[in-house]
Design an enzyme around this catalytic site. Sequence first.
Site, PDB file in Angstrom:
ATOM      1  CB  CYS A  24      -1.432   6.944   1.115  1.00 17.12           C
ATOM      2  SG  CYS A  24      -2.728   6.029   1.901  1.00 17.12           S
ATOM      3  CD  GLU A  42      -2.106   2.062   1.582  1.00 15.81           C
ATOM      4  OE1 GLU A  42      -1.901   2.944   0.716  1.00 15.81           O
ATOM      5  OE2 GLU A  42      -2.224   2.290   2.791  1.00 15.81           O
TER       6      GLU A  42
END
Length: 509
Positions: free
Chosen positions: A300, A266
């Site tokens: 993110c 991720e």
Amino acid sequence: MSQVADVSAILSRLGLEPVNAGAWLSGPLAVSGAVVACENPATGQTLASVQLASAAEYDQVVSAAQAVFGRWRMLPAPKRGEIIREISEALRAHKADLGALVTLEVGKIASEGLGEVQESIDMADFAVGLSRQLYGLSMHSERSRHRMFEQWHPLGAVGVITAFNFPNAVWAWNALVAMACGDVVIWKPSIKAALTAVATHRICAAVLERHGFGGVLSLIIGADAEVGEAMIHDKRIPLISATGSTRMGRHVGQVVAARLGRSLLELGGNNAIIVEKDADLDLAVRGILFGAVGTAGQRCTTTRRLFLHADIAEALTQRLVNAYKQVRIGDPLDPATLMGPLIDEGAVRDYERAIESAVAQGGELLVGGSRVDRPGHFVLPTIIRARHDLPICQHETFAPILYISTYTDLADAIQWQNDVPQGLSSSIFTDSFRQVERFLSAEGSDCGIANVNIGTSGAEIGGAFGGEKETGGGREAGSDSWKAYMRRQTCTLNGSGDLPLAQGVRFDL
Ligand code: UN1
């Protein structure tokens, strides 16, 4: 800071010491590494310290984890779920302190610190339900009186590497699902969020210890070059789940692939919002503000690029510039604050460099653009008008910088949005069903997350979270992400009294 007394009360209620061990099973292990001060990024003051673990403690932790895995995997999944339910309750009981610690250690505003712990609680509740839903499919065999089905078994020890920016929730996405699946979890958090990791681990490990399953969760805090490298090379760890930069993930992915292990990555995002001419601009302003300025641009999923339809571009840009000027920056524990500090001086330098590059490449600074003159690592949220194809717009800078470009045809905006190496989150603001359809179709957004009339950040846990391309391809949290944490076994049973072969093959003496 005014809350000095409160801070020590919070730390002590969470069981934190002036110096905390960097290796934990049920309790702390003896460590001998460097003592690192954990600083409050809003003040520069030391909260407490952590003594780093080395490769020797790492080995100790893996051996203990492997030993308890033998028992944990044989505990029926719903019974594992009962233990996770108690973890959920323990997290609820400590939500206020843990949320405040997230704020103190990484600088998230109070509401986001609490929201992060809520995300972990949501994950725990999800994992409890999941423990009764680890479903396999059954198939019709081509052979008479045969049956076929698949079942899912635990994988083993899962290494979970987490970043500073979600020091609690990203661990929970991985660890609580992995536990429901029957795995044991070795957590290597960012040293920048070591105290949150120790406090979280203590709360959850105490529940496991009560049930005789100490070691199902373990914690190892140490240098990437020593502990991180040992973990990713370790054949005893069948799955490494890593969250962080694309640079880090590329290395982890290659090392784990070379030993034919599994990785779940991720990594970086470069998320865009498209605003159509028929969008509800009030909603758009709020969505963009939270997406681009929330968490000081350190998610993110942060909104980094904005594509505005030419008809509304000028008006919306003006509203955003005004809104940016009103963002209250300061002590993240103060409930009135909307934006806290960046994590450290390195992040401030990255912010300054990105703005310099953007301007050198022809971008026009509209608001913000500099650090705030006060102790701590504070910067101004920044908007830069930029052509969509500036080189700087290809990069993820972990800071509150938003690049705005203008378009006239939605097809161009979608293409620009997709035309970056990353593929995490995306969104469109529009009231037009047809434009929504274009955005969500196979020739629309290429990201793992595609939202309509919602910004790019702040996903719920029920969906699978992750992205494509250089974001790494992994999926965590809800939906069927659990499958990454288990091994699939296809079973064929013959109850026919004969031995017919598949595909009609004959092999008779
Ligand atoms: C991250 O920044 O690594 O969707 C995770 C979101 C949060 C998770 C972000 N639920 O913004």
